[in-house]
Design a protein around this motif. Structure first.
Motif: not given
Length: 258
Positions: A239-253
């Motif tokens: 859960f914390a990772e999704r919040r902190v790296l939201g920009w990264y996961h959005g970029l990969r998506a």
């Protein structure tokens, strides 16, 4: 919220299946060291009461939190310095490889000589094992920062703390978080080991006490509690990772879309 619920249910699916297989495999067992799962589950509430949770579970979690936090601060700090300077990296690499190859449980008797048998020893043991995945992943993450971005920051006179915060650490954050994830499981293992060596409370201490008194169902409840603790900490970390790296996961998506 619906996505989070789906992820939690998906993550809990395999543990539920494994518990079901354990229930079936152990049903009717007369082996004193392999009691039926229903016996273990029936024993669980009577063992891990509010009092024992306060005297054993809470100290273990606090030691894990302190050691893990210390390892995170040291690992990210040293990793950033080592990864940013080629000369420092070349100088430190042999020593880092030597220390990384030493299993942390081997250091427990040595740390006991200097730190005693209190909470300080257990915190240092946890930190000594957690620091390596964080440190090494931070070094590799800092080394992998795009040279073009570094040159662009230099051209715009972005230096010092601003360059470190907004460029270096941000670009290296996916690998830093990967190191933190690896360190979490290592920390749980070392938390239990340190409490088995010398302690008067904690989950590891309680499991050993049950084993020595042949209270086998109680021993198994401690093992189940450790698994449940690891599962909950993993969910919290995701859960914390999704919040902190939201920009990264959005970029990969976005890059995966046709």
């Amino acid at each position: 919220m619906r996505t989070l619920t789906r992820q939690v249910l998906f993550a809990a699916g395999l543990p539920v299946v494994l518990l079901g297989l354990w229930w079936v495999a152990s049903d009717g067992s007369t082996d004193p060291f392999w009691p039926p799962l229903r016996t273990i589950l029936r024993t669980f509430p009577s063992v891990w009461t509010g009092e024992r949770l306060r005297t054993d579970l809470l100290p273990s979690v606090l030691r894990l939190a302190c050691g893990y936090t210390l390892a995170g601060v040291v690992g990210v700090g040293l990793g950033t310095v080592i990864g940013s300077h080629r000369g420092v990296r070349a100088f430190c690499e042999p020593v880092l490889e030597f220390l990384r190859a030493v299993p942390p449980p081997v250091l427990v008797p040595v740390i006991m000589l200097f730190a005693g048998i209190g909470d300080t020893m257990k915190t240092v043991v946890i930190a000594s094992g957690c620091v390596w995945p964080i440190l090494l992943n931070t070094v590799e993450g800092v080394r992998a920062v795009d040279p073009v971005m570094l040159e662009t920051a230099r051209s715009y006179h972005v230096r010092g703390v601003g360059r470190l915060r907004h460029l270096v650490l941000r670009a290296a954050s996916p690998q830093i978080v990967a190191g933190l994830r690896q360190a979490l499981s290592v920390g749980i293992i070392l938390m239990v080991i340190s409490e088995m060596f010398a302690a008067n409370n904690g989950i590891g201490f309680t499991v050993v006490q049950f084993q020595r008194s042949f209270a086998v169902p109680g021993m198994w409840t401690g093992i189940l509690l450790l698994g449940l603790l690891g599962f909950l900490l993993s969910l919290a970390f995701q859960f914390a990772e999704r919040r902190v790296l939201g920009w990264y996961h959005g970029l990969r998506a976005s890059t995966r879309r046709p």
